[in-house]
Design a protein around this motif. Structure first.
Motif, short mmCIF file in Angstrom:
data_model
loop_
_atom_site.label_atom_id
_atom_site.label_comp_id
_atom_site.label_asym_id
_atom_site.label_seq_id
_atom_site.Cartn_x
_atom_site.Cartn_y
_atom_site.Cartn_z
N ASN A 94 43.42 -3.22 -37.83
CA ASN A 94 42.25 -3.34 -37.31
C ASN A 94 42.02 -4.46 -36.31
O ASN A 94 42.11 -5.78 -36.60
CB ASN A 94 41.19 -3.64 -38.47
N ASP A 95 41.51 -4.03 -35.05
CA ASP A 95 41.09 -4.94 -34.05
C ASP A 95 39.80 -4.86 -33.64
O ASP A 95 39.12 -3.68 -33.53
CB ASP A 95 41.87 -4.77 -32.76
N GLN A 96 38.96 -5.83 -33.94
CA GLN A 96 37.45 -5.88 -33.65
C GLN A 96 37.30 -7.18 -32.75
O GLN A 96 37.86 -7.92 -32.72
CB GLN A 96 36.57 -5.95 -34.95
N PHE A 97 36.45 -6.53 -31.63
CA PHE A 97 36.14 -7.42 -30.58
C PHE A 97 34.58 -7.32 -30.41
O PHE A 97 34.08 -6.20 -29.97
CB PHE A 97 36.94 -7.14 -29.27
N SER A 98 33.84 -8.40 -30.19
CA SER A 98 32.42 -8.20 -29.82
C SER A 98 32.14 -9.26 -28.82
O SER A 98 32.67 -10.47 -29.13
CB SER A 98 31.47 -8.18 -31.15
N THR A 99 31.13 -9.20 -27.90
CA THR A 99 30.67 -10.38 -27.09
C THR A 99 29.08 -10.31 -27.08
O THR A 99 28.56 -9.31 -27.38
CB THR A 99 31.14 -10.26 -25.54
N SER A 100 28.60 -11.70 -26.85
CA SER A 100 27.10 -11.79 -27.08
C SER A 100 26.59 -12.55 -25.79
O SER A 100 27.35 -13.68 -25.77
CB SER A 100 26.58 -11.72 -28.34
N VAL A 101 25.57 -12.54 -25.60
CA VAL A 101 24.93 -13.59 -24.54
C VAL A 101 23.41 -13.79 -24.97
O VAL A 101 22.95 -12.80 -25.27
CB VAL A 101 25.02 -13.29 -23.03
N GLN A 102 22.90 -15.15 -25.14
CA GLN A 102 21.86 -15.27 -25.49
C GLN A 102 21.11 -16.42 -24.86
O GLN A 102 21.82 -17.33 -24.62
CB GLN A 102 21.57 -15.54 -27.13
N GLY A 103 19.98 -16.45 -24.26
CA GLY A 103 19.21 -17.47 -23.50
C GLY A 103 18.16 -16.96 -22.96
O GLY A 103 17.63 -15.75 -23.00
N VAL A 104 17.42 -18.04 -22.31
CA VAL A 104 16.11 -17.86 -21.60
C VAL A 104 16.44 -18.34 -20.13
O VAL A 104 16.81 -19.25 -19.97
CB VAL A 104 15.06 -18.49 -22.39
N ILE A 105 16.26 -17.50 -19.54
CA ILE A 105 16.18 -17.52 -17.73
C ILE A 105 14.90 -17.67 -17.31
O ILE A 105 14.00 -16.60 -17.36
CB ILE A 105 16.99 -16.43 -17.15
N ARG A 106 14.61 -18.83 -16.53
CA ARG A 106 13.20 -19.05 -16.13
C ARG A 106 13.56 -19.39 -14.45
O ARG A 106 14.38 -20.35 -14.03
CB ARG A 106 12.52 -20.11 -16.54
N GLY A 107 12.64 -18.91 -13.90
CA GLY A 107 12.83 -19.26 -12.27
C GLY A 107 13.75 -18.46 -11.28
O GLY A 107 13.80 -18.75 -10.14
N ALA A 108 14.21 -17.38 -12.13
CA ALA A 108 15.06 -16.40 -11.08
C ALA A 108 14.37 -15.67 -10.23
O ALA A 108 13.37 -15.21 -10.28
CB ALA A 108 16.11 -15.57 -11.84
N LYS A 109 14.91 -15.35 -9.03
CA LYS A 109 14.29 -14.68 -7.89
C LYS A 109 15.28 -13.48 -7.64
O LYS A 109 16.49 -13.35 -7.51
CB LYS A 109 13.99 -15.47 -6.63
N VAL A 110 14.51 -12.36 -7.29
CA VAL A 110 15.18 -10.92 -7.12
C VAL A 110 15.33 -11.08 -5.48
O VAL A 110 14.34 -11.24 -4.64
CB VAL A 110 14.27 -9.87 -7.31
N ILE A 111 16.54 -11.16 -5.06
CA ILE A 111 16.79 -11.23 -3.60
C ILE A 111 16.87 -9.92 -2.95
O ILE A 111 16.15 -9.82 -2.10
CB ILE A 111 18.35 -12.00 -3.49
N LYS A 112 17.72 -8.94 -3.66
CA LYS A 112 17.72 -7.46 -3.01
C LYS A 112 17.89 -6.57 -4.08
O LYS A 112 18.29 -6.99 -5.08
CB LYS A 112 18.93 -7.31 -2.16
N THR A 113 17.13 -5.52 -3.99
CA THR A 113 17.38 -4.42 -4.61
C THR A 113 17.68 -3.21 -3.98
O THR A 113 16.77 -2.92 -2.91
CB THR A 113 16.30 -4.04 -5.47
N TYR A 114 18.53 -2.44 -4.17
CA TYR A 114 18.95 -1.33 -3.27
C TYR A 114 20.08 -0.31 -4.11
O TYR A 114 20.30 -0.47 -4.91
CB TYR A 114 19.62 -1.70 -1.96
N ALA A 115 19.93 0.97 -3.38
CA ALA A 115 20.73 2.05 -3.95
C ALA A 115 22.04 2.23 -2.96
O ALA A 115 21.95 2.13 -1.71
CB ALA A 115 19.85 3.44 -3.97
#
Length: 151
Positions: A95-116
């Protein structure tokens, strides 16, 4: 009587080690030498989104790409937790089991670009740590002792 005098003397000596004086502690702010600028890109396929119309699928892809970009920023700031387990039976991997997780609070981020592009929706974010520093200074000021004055 001699015993009482010795106890009184010891009590006074021990009390002398405590803080008998009033004091004023002066603090100075500590500002970091450099502030990094972090960038993150999130992508989401448009055609695989659930939705009755193309406009609904585009909106869901926009949201998914933004969340993916925020996840990438959180990964850069806080790191990624990796849990893994592996079992062996008769020297053969089981049995191989593998999991990842990320946890935190991000404040002050700006959206630079959003496009298709083709069938993908892309969101680019930027996180300026100088702005994050100023946001946190209002709530949790980072300080060092500048001087102490005893009265």
């Amino acid at each position: 009587m001699m015993k009482l005098s010795c106890i009184t003397l010891v009590a006074l000596l021990l009390n002398g080690c405590s803080q008998m004086f009033d004091k004023h502690i002066e603090y100075a702010s500590v500002k970091p030498d450099a502030f990094p600028m972090l960038y993150a890109v999130g992508m989401a396929p448009i055609s695989l989104q659930p939705g009755a119309s193309d406009s609904q699928k585009i909106l869901l892809a926009m949201r998914a790409s933004k969340l993916e970009a925020y996840r990438e920023l959180a990964e850069q700031v806080y790191g990624q937790r990796i849990d893994s387990s592996n079992s062996l039976r008769a020297m053969v991997a089981g049995n191989d089991q593998f999991s990842t997780s990320v946890q935190g609070v991000i404040r002050g981020a700006k959206v630079i670009k959003t496009y298709a592009v083709d069938d993908a929706y892309i969101t680019e974010l930027e996180l300026d740590f100088e702005q994050v520093y100023h946001l946190y200074q209002n709530v949790y000021p980072r300080q060092t002792i500048k001087s102490i004055h005893y009265y």
